[in-house]
Enzyme design. Structure first.
Site, PDB file in Angstrom:
ATOM      1  N   LYS A  66       0.737  -1.300   0.208  1.00  0.00           N
ATOM      2  CA  LYS A  66       0.057  -0.168  -0.101  1.00  0.00           C
ATOM      3  C   LYS A  66       0.741   1.803  -0.084  1.00  0.00           C
ATOM      4  CE  LYS A  66      -3.555   1.944   3.094  1.00  0.00           C
ATOM      5  NZ  LYS A  66      -4.454   2.542   3.877  1.00  0.00           N
TER       6      LYS A  66
ATOM      7  N   GLU B 257      10.597  -4.537   4.425  1.00  0.00           N
ATOM      8  CA  GLU B 257      11.045  -6.021   3.680  1.00  0.00           C
ATOM      9  C   GLU B 257      10.402  -6.415   3.103  1.00  0.00           C
ATOM     10  OE1 GLU B 257       8.635  -4.945   6.775  1.00  0.00           O
ATOM     11  OE2 GLU B 257       8.716  -6.097   8.339  1.00  0.00           O
TER      12      GLU B 257
ATOM     13  N   GLY C 206      -4.923  -1.900   4.888  1.00  0.00           N
ATOM     14  CA  GLY C 206      -3.961  -2.860   4.092  1.00  0.00           C
ATOM     15  C   GLY C 206      -5.002  -3.709   4.767  1.00  0.00           C
ATOM     16  N   ARG C 207      -5.111  -4.628   5.954  1.00  0.00           N
ATOM     17  CA  ARG C 207      -6.127  -6.270   6.535  1.00  0.00           C
ATOM     18  C   ARG C 207      -7.673  -6.220   5.881  1.00  0.00           C
ATOM     19  NH1 ARG C 207      -4.502  -2.393  10.720  1.00  0.00           N
ATOM     20  NH2 ARG C 207      -6.020  -1.507  12.143  1.00  0.00           N
TER      21      ARG C 207
ATOM     22  N   GLU D  92      -4.597  -6.171  14.845  1.00  0.00           N
ATOM     23  CA  GLU D  92      -4.189  -4.809  14.910  1.00  0.00           C
ATOM     24  C   GLU D  92      -5.131  -4.014  14.310  1.00  0.00           C
ATOM     25  OE1 GLU D  92      -0.907  -4.591  11.422  1.00  0.00           O
ATOM     26  OE2 GLU D  92      -2.765  -4.079   9.895  1.00  0.00           O
TER      27      GLU D  92
ATOM     28  N   HIS E 122      -4.052 -32.159  18.680  1.00  0.00           N
ATOM     29  CA  HIS E 122      -3.671 -33.630  19.029  1.00  0.00           C
ATOM     30  C   HIS E 122      -2.146 -32.626  19.402  1.00  0.00           C
ATOM     31  CE1 HIS E 122      -4.832 -36.872  17.038  1.00  0.00           C
ATOM     32  NE2 HIS E 122      -5.872 -36.063  16.299  1.00  0.00           N
TER      33      HIS E 122
ATOM     34  N   LYS F 198       9.154  -0.406  13.945  1.00  0.00           N
ATOM     35  CA  LYS F 198       9.554  -0.251  13.181  1.00  0.00           C
ATOM     36  C   LYS F 198      11.136   1.057  13.004  1.00  0.00           C
ATOM     37  CE  LYS F 198       6.147  -0.848  10.308  1.00  0.00           C
ATOM     38  NZ  LYS F 198       4.721  -0.125   9.660  1.00  0.00           N
TER      39      LYS F 198
HETATM   40  O1  F6P Z   1       3.054  -3.358   9.947  1.00  0.00           O
HETATM   41  C1  F6P Z   1       1.945  -3.238   9.855  1.00  0.00           C
HETATM   42  C2  F6P Z   1       1.844  -2.788   8.393  1.00  0.00           C
HETATM   43  O2  F6P Z   1       1.502  -1.279   8.590  1.00  0.00           O
HETATM   44  C3  F6P Z   1       0.068  -3.166   7.949  1.00  0.00           C
HETATM   45  O3  F6P Z   1      -1.384  -2.694   9.044  1.00  0.00           O
HETATM   46  C4  F6P Z   1      -0.147  -3.384   6.398  1.00  0.00           C
HETATM   47  O4  F6P Z   1      -0.828  -4.554   6.124  1.00  0.00           O
HETATM   48  C5  F6P Z   1       1.161  -3.897   6.295  1.00  0.00           C
HETATM   49  O5  F6P Z   1       2.271  -3.297   7.466  1.00  0.00           O
HETATM   50  C6  F6P Z   1       1.590  -3.877   5.035  1.00  0.00           C
HETATM   51  O6  F6P Z   1       1.945  -2.328   4.543  1.00  0.00           O
HETATM   52  P1  F6P Z   1       2.290  -1.959   3.105  1.00  0.00           P
HETATM   53  O7  F6P Z   1       1.145  -2.957   2.060  1.00  0.00           O
HETATM   54  O8  F6P Z   1       2.354  -0.672   2.705  1.00  0.00           O
HETATM   55  O9  F6P Z   1       3.820  -2.248   2.596  1.00  0.00           O
END
Ligand code: F6P
Length: 526
Positions: free
Chosen positions: A207, A213, A268-269, A354, A386, A499
């Site tokens: 987003k 990452e 995002g979620r 979240e 289990h 972060k």
């Molecule tokens: O660190 C959490 C977050 O901001 C989530 O809310 C989001 O889904 C995810 O990181 C990924 O963010 P992006 O789509 O901006 O890379």
């Protein structure tokens, strides 16, 4: 009147009622009411909910609905759907529901009818799927794309991965889909070891297009393409972006026509319905992606129109409130009895925790008088039986369970399916009934208290449509709970501090940190 739910008379009435209910056992409520199953279950378009195995009665539900009404749940819902800035801390509307709605009626954000934008993007996704599936968009050397690698994390991965795995029986032939979310090099290494460079398409799903990452993985993928295909490679044929940040995507080298935008009114979620769902559409075909959207839209309609007492998301939400705030259950287990839904608990961990893992209310006040979101965890049955079911049956904590099953198997091993479903039903029965006739004194280790609550959800089949219904059900459940708790379910500032500190450490700013932080860094890097 305060918006703090714990100060409402409805809240105190529920607290008193909870004390009274502690004298009742669920198993006795079944014995005294032969219609309990019929009265405490409902069905909507192939999704069935049995909530009869909870420590509640008609009075409980009446009081819970009164609390929901007092917190203006219906008007909050209508405001969300119409584009009010429900995400108050970020002054944004919350409109994932628009992503699955038909083009009419219009939904306005400022002066823009966003439904036109939504449907334009859907057309763009559809046409890109066609280009990939028909071999019109190829890799640099002209070979067909066969491997799709989604580089994204959090909401830019959990929803798409859930859908791609859950709907694997709908897979388009020849396309293999992978997800790389972790900055751990082992994650991308796993995929780059097997992906054919000439036939691999990387989807940078972010987003913000700033998530460390994802951007690190995207750079590694680009480098790998150059190393494997040579310096003259046109990497732009192997990358698309799904993002609200057009500028950053272009700066990375993504062709403008291969950027599939969405807007900041999609959290995002909640974004799998947006262009973030590209990996889903490429994996199961656009028509099936559309059916997923249709399922979610039908759940939206149900949420908006069914009376509160017959409204599945509202029922699930208030039962959760009952367990969390009045019976003081801290956790919520999500147990899909379906191996294809294995990722559902992980998806819900983000969606729920979240959203509702908050301790400041909408007015900025610290929440001290009541608890908010539950701890969500889960694994598919029968595997979970289990591992941690020991604790669910006999531990000191009472852990409410949502069992999720599918009526129609999508494989030829129907005898397995029968065993699986028998197990699911037996678990909820065992939790509720227990084995109280063996007295603790005689054989304490074999004693089962019972009276442990669960809901059971059954999908007619694991189709795109039914998955859409299921996901939207939980989205709205979580929203309703957030409204009752008077919190903003749509921001996530809690993820930021870690972060920031990681960035500081990277810059070498840990010199004045505590001795543990310095000591660990020293241990790791010397
Ligand atoms: O660190 C959490 C977050 O901001 C989530 O809310 C989001 O889904 C995810 O990181 C990924 O963010 P992006 O789509 O901006 O890379």
């Amino acid at each position: 009147m305060s918006n703090n739910p714990a100060l409402l008379p409805e809240w105190s009435t529920l607290a008193t009622h909870a004390q009274k209910m502690s004298n009742f056992l669920i198993r006795d409520m079944f014995r005294t009411n032969p219609n309990r199953f019929d009265e405490y279950s409902l069905s909507f378009n192939g999704l069935f909910l049995d909530y009869s195995k909870n420590n509640l009665n008609a009075e409980t539900l009446k009081l819970l609905m009164a609390l929901a009404r007092q917190q203006n749940i219906e008007s909050a819902r209508d405001r969300m759907f119409s584009g009010d800035p429900m995400n108050t801390t970020e002054s944004r509307p919350v409109l994932h529901t628009a992503l699955r709605a038909p083009v009419n009626p219009p939904v306005m954000v400022g002066s823009e009818n966003i439904m036109l934008f939504v449907h334009d993007i859907l057309k763009k996704i559809e046409s890109f799927c066609r280009d990939i599936h028909q071999g019109i968009h190829t890799g640099h050397t002209g070979k067909r794309i066969t491997h799709i690698v989604n580089l994204g994390t959090g909401g830019s991965y959990l929803g798409p991965q859930l859908a791609v795995e859950a709907l694997s029986t709908f897979k388009v032939p020849r396309i293999k889909t992978f997800f790389v979310s972790n900055v751990d090099g082992a994650d991308i290494d796993r995929v780059l070891k097997i992906a054919p460079p000439e036939q691999t398409l990387f989807i940078v799903a972010s987003k913000t297009f700033t998530t460390r990452e994802t951007i690190t993985n995207a750079h590694t993928a680009k480098k790998w393409l150059v190393e494997t295909l040579g310096h003259s490679v046109d990497v732009s044929k192997h990358f698309i972006a799904l993002s609200t940040n057009d500028e950053a995507a272009q700066a990375f080298g993504i062709r403008p026509d291969l950027i599939f935008p969405f807007r900041d009114w999609v959290g995002g979620r909640f974004s799998l319905w947006s262009s973030i769902g590209m990996s889903i559409a490429l994996s199961i075909g656009f028509d099936n992606f559309q059916k997923l959207l249709n399922g979610a839209h039908d759940m939206d309609q149900h949420f908006c129109s069914a009376p509160l007492e017959k409204n599945m998301p509202i029922l699930l939400a208030v039962i959760g409130i009952w367990n969390r705030n009045f019976l003081h259950r801290q956790t919520q287990a999500i147990i899909p009895y379906n191996a294809r839904l294995a990722r559902f608990p992980y998806f819900l961990q983000q969606l729920d925790m979240e959203s509702n893992g908050k301790s400041v209310d909408l007015d900025g006040g610290k929440i001290t008088a009541y608890d908010t979101g539950s701890i969500i965890f889960g694994e598919p049955g029968t595997d979970s039986q289990h591992s941690f079911f020991q604790k669910i049956h006999q531990g000191t904590d009472i852990i409410p369970v949502d069992f999720i099953g599918v009526k129609k198997p999508d494989h030829p091993y129907t005898d397995h399916h029968t065993i699986l479903m028998h197990n699911m039903v037996a678990q909820s029965q065992a939790l509720m009934e227990g084995r109280p006739d063996i007295s603790e004194g005689q054989n304490p280790h074999r004693y089962f208290s019972g009276n442990r609550p669960s809901n059971t959800l059954i999908l007619d089949e694991l189709s795109p449509y039914h998955l859409g219904l299921l996901i939207a059900l939980y989205e709205h459940k979580i929203f309703v709970q957030g409204v009752i708790w008077h919190i903003n379910s749509f921001d996530q500032f809690g993820v930021e501090l870690g972060k920031e500190l990681a960035k500081n450490i990277e810059k070498g700013d840990a010199l004045h940190a505590d001795s543990s932080t310095r000591g660990l860094l020293h241990h790791l890097f010397t």
